[in-house]
Design an enzyme around this catalytic site. Sequence first.
Site, PDB file in Angstrom:
ATOM      1  N   GLN A 189       0.830  -1.210   0.000  1.00 49.55           N
ATOM      2  CA  GLN A 189       0.000   0.000   0.000  1.00 49.55           C
ATOM      3  C   GLN A 189       0.865   1.262   0.000  1.00 49.55           C
ATOM      4  O   GLN A 189       0.502   2.270  -0.626  1.00 49.55           O
ATOM      5  CB  GLN A 189      -1.014  -0.004   1.162  1.00 49.55           C
ATOM      6  CG  GLN A 189      -0.467  -0.156   2.561  1.00 49.55           C
ATOM      7  CD  GLN A 189      -0.270  -1.618   2.963  1.00 49.55           C
ATOM      8  OE1 GLN A 189      -0.140  -2.495   2.119  1.00 49.55           O
ATOM      9  NE2 GLN A 189      -0.237  -1.880   4.261  1.00 49.55           N
ATOM     10  N   GLN A 260      22.961 -12.491   8.169  1.00 46.25           N
ATOM     11  CA  GLN A 260      21.962 -12.276   7.116  1.00 46.25           C
ATOM     12  C   GLN A 260      20.768 -13.203   7.288  1.00 46.25           C
ATOM     13  O   GLN A 260      19.644 -12.848   6.933  1.00 46.25           O
ATOM     14  CB  GLN A 260      22.586 -12.419   5.734  1.00 46.25           C
ATOM     15  CG  GLN A 260      23.585 -11.328   5.435  1.00 46.25           C
ATOM     16  CD  GLN A 260      23.040  -9.928   5.716  1.00 46.25           C
ATOM     17  OE1 GLN A 260      22.219  -9.398   4.977  1.00 46.25           O
ATOM     18  NE2 GLN A 260      23.490  -9.307   6.809  1.00 46.25           N
ATOM     19  N   HIS A 263      17.667 -11.778   9.091  1.00 46.07           N
ATOM     20  CA  HIS A 263      16.770 -10.764   8.516  1.00 46.07           C
ATOM     21  C   HIS A 263      15.344 -11.266   8.380  1.00 46.07           C
ATOM     22  O   HIS A 263      14.399 -10.530   8.639  1.00 46.07           O
ATOM     23  CB  HIS A 263      17.278 -10.295   7.148  1.00 46.07           C
ATOM     24  CG  HIS A 263      18.204  -9.131   7.277  1.00 46.07           C
ATOM     25  ND1 HIS A 263      17.770  -7.895   7.668  1.00 46.07           N
ATOM     26  CD2 HIS A 263      19.537  -9.025   7.082  1.00 46.07           C
ATOM     27  CE1 HIS A 263      18.801  -7.068   7.718  1.00 46.07           C
ATOM     28  NE2 HIS A 263      19.889  -7.730   7.372  1.00 46.07           N
ATOM     29  N   GLU A 327      23.739 -11.143  -3.265  1.00 45.74           N
ATOM     30  CA  GLU A 327      23.645  -9.745  -2.847  1.00 45.74           C
ATOM     31  C   GLU A 327      24.953  -9.327  -2.161  1.00 45.74           C
ATOM     32  O   GLU A 327      25.518  -8.284  -2.457  1.00 45.74           O
ATOM     33  CB  GLU A 327      22.462  -9.595  -1.875  1.00 45.74           C
ATOM     34  CG  GLU A 327      22.280  -8.169  -1.390  1.00 45.74           C
ATOM     35  CD  GLU A 327      21.368  -8.068  -0.186  1.00 45.74           C
ATOM     36  OE1 GLU A 327      21.053  -9.101   0.442  1.00 45.74           O
ATOM     37  OE2 GLU A 327      20.986  -6.933   0.143  1.00 45.74           O
ATOM     38  N   HIS A 328      25.417 -10.172  -1.218  1.00 47.02           N
ATOM     39  CA  HIS A 328      26.698  -9.910  -0.536  1.00 47.02           C
ATOM     40  C   HIS A 328      27.624 -11.093  -0.746  1.00 47.02           C
ATOM     41  O   HIS A 328      27.194 -12.246  -0.613  1.00 47.02           O
ATOM     42  CB  HIS A 328      26.499  -9.778   0.977  1.00 47.02           C
ATOM     43  CG  HIS A 328      25.490  -8.770   1.374  1.00 47.02           C
ATOM     44  ND1 HIS A 328      24.232  -9.108   1.817  1.00 47.02           N
ATOM     45  CD2 HIS A 328      25.550  -7.424   1.389  1.00 47.02           C
ATOM     46  CE1 HIS A 328      23.555  -8.014   2.092  1.00 47.02           C
ATOM     47  NE2 HIS A 328      24.325  -6.971   1.844  1.00 47.02           N
ATOM     48  N   ASP A 361      26.422  -2.998   6.050  1.00 44.48           N
ATOM     49  CA  ASP A 361      25.017  -2.724   6.363  1.00 44.48           C
ATOM     50  C   ASP A 361      24.864  -1.365   7.031  1.00 44.48           C
ATOM     51  O   ASP A 361      23.827  -0.721   6.906  1.00 44.48           O
ATOM     52  CB  ASP A 361      24.461  -3.788   7.316  1.00 44.48           C
ATOM     53  CG  ASP A 361      24.011  -5.041   6.574  1.00 44.48           C
ATOM     54  OD1 ASP A 361      23.972  -5.018   5.335  1.00 44.48           O
ATOM     55  OD2 ASP A 361      23.702  -6.040   7.246  1.00 44.48           O
ATOM     56  N   GLU A 415      19.423   3.450 -44.357  1.00 45.77           N
ATOM     57  CA  GLU A 415      18.189   3.089 -43.641  1.00 45.77           C
ATOM     58  C   GLU A 415      16.939   3.563 -44.379  1.00 45.77           C
ATOM     59  O   GLU A 415      15.828   3.425 -43.880  1.00 45.77           O
ATOM     60  CB  GLU A 415      18.220   3.675 -42.216  1.00 45.77           C
ATOM     61  CG  GLU A 415      19.290   3.023 -41.348  1.00 45.77           C
ATOM     62  CD  GLU A 415      19.241   3.497 -39.894  1.00 45.77           C
ATOM     63  OE1 GLU A 415      18.498   4.432 -39.580  1.00 45.77           O
ATOM     64  OE2 GLU A 415      19.988   2.894 -39.081  1.00 45.77           O
ATOM     65  N   HIS A 420      15.607  12.173 -42.745  1.00 38.11           N
ATOM     66  CA  HIS A 420      16.819  12.270 -41.904  1.00 38.11           C
ATOM     67  C   HIS A 420      17.992  12.778 -42.762  1.00 38.11           C
ATOM     68  O   HIS A 420      18.747  13.663 -42.352  1.00 38.11           O
ATOM     69  CB  HIS A 420      17.223  10.888 -41.357  1.00 38.11           C
ATOM     70  CG  HIS A 420      16.379  10.381 -40.236  1.00 38.11           C
ATOM     71  ND1 HIS A 420      15.054  10.081 -40.378  1.00 38.11           N
ATOM     72  CD2 HIS A 420      16.690  10.094 -38.943  1.00 38.11           C
ATOM     73  CE1 HIS A 420      14.580   9.627 -39.227  1.00 38.11           C
ATOM     74  NE2 HIS A 420      15.556   9.626 -38.344  1.00 38.11           N
TER      75      HIS A 420
HETATM   76  N1  LIG Z   1      18.069  -6.231  -0.483  1.00 36.25           N
HETATM   77  C1  LIG Z   1      18.315  -5.249   0.346  1.00 36.25           C
HETATM   78  O1  LIG Z   1      19.035  -4.330   0.021  1.00 36.25           O
HETATM   79  C2  LIG Z   1      17.686  -5.256   1.715  1.00 36.25           C
HETATM   80  C3  LIG Z   1      18.024  -4.273   2.680  1.00 36.25           C
HETATM   81  C4  LIG Z   1      17.373  -4.290   3.913  1.00 36.25           C
HETATM   82  C5  LIG Z   1      16.381  -5.240   4.175  1.00 36.25           C
HETATM   83  N2  LIG Z   1      16.085  -6.173   3.209  1.00 36.25           N
HETATM   84  C6  LIG Z   1      14.992  -7.126   3.378  1.00 36.25           C
HETATM   85  O2  LIG Z   1      13.806  -6.343   3.548  1.00 36.25           O
HETATM   86  C7  LIG Z   1      12.834  -7.178   4.146  1.00 36.25           C
HETATM   87  C8  LIG Z   1      12.071  -6.376   5.203  1.00 36.25           C
HETATM   88  O3  LIG Z   1      10.872  -7.050   5.448  1.00 36.25           O
HETATM   89  P1  LIG Z   1       9.936  -6.773   6.702  1.00 36.25           P
HETATM   90  O4  LIG Z   1       8.802  -7.714   6.609  1.00 36.25           O
HETATM   91  O5  LIG Z   1      10.766  -6.747   7.920  1.00 36.25           O
HETATM   92  O6  LIG Z   1       9.429  -5.274   6.535  1.00 36.25           O
HETATM   93  P2  LIG Z   1       8.626  -4.525   5.374  1.00 36.25           P
HETATM   94  O7  LIG Z   1       8.484  -3.114   5.861  1.00 36.25           O
HETATM   95  O8  LIG Z   1       9.252  -4.748   4.054  1.00 36.25           O
HETATM   96  O9  LIG Z   1       7.196  -5.214   5.321  1.00 36.25           O
HETATM   97  C9  LIG Z   1       6.217  -4.974   6.301  1.00 36.25           C
HETATM   98  C10 LIG Z   1       4.900  -4.693   5.612  1.00 36.25           C
HETATM   99  O10 LIG Z   1       4.473  -5.840   4.876  1.00 36.25           O
HETATM  100  C11 LIG Z   1       3.075  -5.812   4.793  1.00 36.25           C
HETATM  101  N3  LIG Z   1       2.529  -7.151   4.986  1.00 36.25           N
HETATM  102  C12 LIG Z   1       2.890  -8.055   5.922  1.00 36.25           C
HETATM  103  N4  LIG Z   1       2.122  -9.168   5.804  1.00 36.25           N
HETATM  104  C13 LIG Z   1       1.277  -8.957   4.778  1.00 36.25           C
HETATM  105  C14 LIG Z   1       0.252  -9.734   4.162  1.00 36.25           C
HETATM  106  N5  LIG Z   1      -0.056 -10.951   4.594  1.00 36.25           N
HETATM  107  N6  LIG Z   1      -0.405  -9.209   3.112  1.00 36.25           N
HETATM  108  C15 LIG Z   1      -0.110  -7.984   2.649  1.00 36.25           C
HETATM  109  N7  LIG Z   1       0.855  -7.193   3.208  1.00 36.25           N
HETATM  110  C16 LIG Z   1       1.538  -7.684   4.246  1.00 36.25           C
HETATM  111  C17 LIG Z   1       2.558  -4.917   5.899  1.00 36.25           C
HETATM  112  O11 LIG Z   1       1.839  -3.860   5.350  1.00 36.25           O
HETATM  113  C18 LIG Z   1       3.803  -4.377   6.577  1.00 36.25           C
HETATM  114  O12 LIG Z   1       3.751  -2.989   6.759  1.00 36.25           O
HETATM  115  C19 LIG Z   1      13.557  -8.395   4.696  1.00 36.25           C
HETATM  116  O13 LIG Z   1      13.261  -9.486   3.852  1.00 36.25           O
HETATM  117  C20 LIG Z   1      15.035  -8.022   4.572  1.00 36.25           C
HETATM  118  O14 LIG Z   1      15.823  -9.133   4.335  1.00 36.25           O
HETATM  119  C21 LIG Z   1      16.697  -6.180   2.005  1.00 36.25           C
HETATM  120  N1  LIG Z   2      21.644  -6.644   5.200  1.00 38.65           N
HETATM  121  C1  LIG Z   2      20.565  -5.780   4.745  1.00 38.65           C
HETATM  122  C2  LIG Z   2      20.606  -5.751   3.240  1.00 38.65           C
HETATM  123  O1  LIG Z   2      20.405  -6.998   2.707  1.00 38.65           O
HETATM  124  C3  LIG Z   2      20.648  -4.376   5.263  1.00 38.65           C
HETATM  125  C4  LIG Z   2      20.553  -4.198   6.732  1.00 38.65           C
HETATM  126  C5  LIG Z   2      19.997  -3.179   7.424  1.00 38.65           C
HETATM  127  N2  LIG Z   2      20.179  -3.387   8.712  1.00 38.65           N
HETATM  128  C6  LIG Z   2      20.862  -4.502   8.856  1.00 38.65           C
HETATM  129  N3  LIG Z   2      21.064  -5.008   7.642  1.00 38.65           N
HETATM  130 ZN   LIG Z   3      21.800  -6.959   7.286  1.00 39.14          ZN
END
Ligand SMILES: NC(=O)c1ccc[n+]([C@@H]2O[C@H](COP(=O)([O-])OP(=O)(O)OC[C@H]3O[C@@H](n4cnc5c(N)ncnc54)[C@H](O)[C@@H]3O)[C@@H](O)[C@H]2O)c1
Ligand SMILES: N[C@H](CO)Cc1c[nH]c[nH+]1
Ligand SMILES: [Zn+2]
Length: 435
Positions: A189, A260, A263, A327-328, A361, A415, A420
């Site tokens: 959303q 990782q 997370h 990613e890392h 991070d 062409e 042109h």
């Molecule tokens: N690739 C990167 O650079 C990087 C960096 C930091 C974090 N991450 C990743 O980001 C992700 C963060 O995820 P998170 O869940 O902690 O936070 P988020 O903020 O991404 O998601 C939370 C939101 O998901 C929605 N949600 C949850 N369940 C739902 C459902 N059943 N239906 C619809 N919407 C729903 C809700 O609205 C909620 O606000 C982790 O997977 C982490 O590994 C990736």
């Molecule tokens: N490892 C995440 C990116 O994949 C970023 C993050 C934020 N805080 C801790 N870790």
């Molecule tokens: Zn991290």
Amino acid sequence: MKRLDWNALDETARLEALARPAQSRADELRRGVEQIIATVREGGDTALRELSAKYDRCALQAIAVDETEFAAAEASLDPALKAAIREAAARIEAFHRAAALQPVAVDTAPGVRVERMLRPIGRVGLYVPAGSAPLPSTALMLGVPAHIAGCREVVLCSPARADGRCDEAVLYAARLTGVHKVFKLGGAQAIAAMAYGTESVPKCDKLFGPGNAWVTEGKLQVSSDPEGAAIDMPAGPSEVLVIADAGANPVFVAADLLSQAEHGPDSQVILLSPSAGLLDQAAAEVERQCAELPRGAIVNQALAQSRLIAVDSLAQAVEVSNRYAPEHLILQVAAPRALLDGVESAGSVFLGQWAPESVGDYCSGSNHVLPTYGYARSYSGVSVASYQKQISVQEVSEEGLRNIGPCTATLAAAEQLEAHRRAVTLRLATLESLS
Ligand SMILES: NC(=O)c1ccc[n+]([C@@H]2O[C@H](COP(=O)([O-])OP(=O)(O)OC[C@H]3O[C@@H](n4cnc5c(N)ncnc54)[C@H](O)[C@@H]3O)[C@@H](O)[C@H]2O)c1
Ligand SMILES: N[C@H](CO)Cc1c[nH]c[nH+]1
Ligand SMILES: [Zn+2]
């Protein structure tokens, strides 16, 4: 963690070994996100309040964070945390300023000057996750380069807690980097609101930031709609691949894998080593350290889809890593620089035993918003360039057109694009008549 021997696997088993955790509910997810986006487009702020109540279990009054909340957040934070946020921001800024693209001007022929000029993307939307853990560091990683690029309006969304407030450190970090508006919104959303706009949330040109499956699917959907918004990249569940030699410290290797894995349940970690002893020791350490972690339940789910893989050499480990495109990538080997030339696909690389992924991070200065799910094959992490448009300019004098006009006319004729060709030949004829 599942243990495998790369050289004992056939091609199908190798594909399976490097497969990301299956998005088993992919269809359901796609339809669910389509529905959320349609609801927000139709219902605006009212729909955002309903969706926040449903998915974040919070009753939002105001959607935007106001001055009182920013001030209360800053006042409530431990001074040591504020200092660490400022310290990290300064290093992130130093690296990102130095790594930013520069304008270019080249004379490609006498009288022909070609330039690249840089312009900030006007209005950008940043997403800072807070579902499982609020990530103020992500506010820094997104806000600092947006500020350096000079974007006119920077909007940030992050899910509110059940008390209807955003994480205080996220608010502090957002303010520090010059974010203009913060909205208490999460999930698909929030992405829909920033892509299409609502009464409160301005429509943004490009969206940035990581998130869970709903956020990432939301970004992919709005980016394929011409009325939606561009996106930085698919930055989904965190992942790390460690290459370790026989001399690596198994305690450090395990700690990096677990960092990782904690997370989320859909994170994935992989260890490659030519040393059976190191794989044994690291596996035991993962188990031992995992038992001490507060997020042990999440870690265990991530480990269930993670791998320890025996390879025959460090060179083969790099080949496998390139295929996975992590990613890392952590190179915990005696001579990490010797492997670096062979690295072709990775979001961010960490060299040697004193470079835990955690420093990237938070505060080494590099960006932690990086491509996951194999997208590191073709995408890069967030940088100042992600917030800029590169516009080319050409200035051509009479001499210049005499120099490059014939080439243009020949290619246009080939062409069969007569208009042109004439745009050049009519001018050349005018120059002839003047001389
Ligand atoms: N690739 C990167 O650079 C990087 C960096 C930091 C974090 N991450 C990743 O980001 C992700 C963060 O995820 P998170 O869940 O902690 O936070 P988020 O903020 O991404 O998601 C939370 C939101 O998901 C929605 N949600 C949850 N369940 C739902 C459902 N059943 N239906 C619809 N919407 C729903 C809700 O609205 C909620 O606000 C982790 O997977 C982490 O590994 C990736
Ligand atoms: N490892 C995440 C990116 O994949 C970023 C993050 C934020 N805080 C801790 N870790
Ligand atoms: Zn991290």
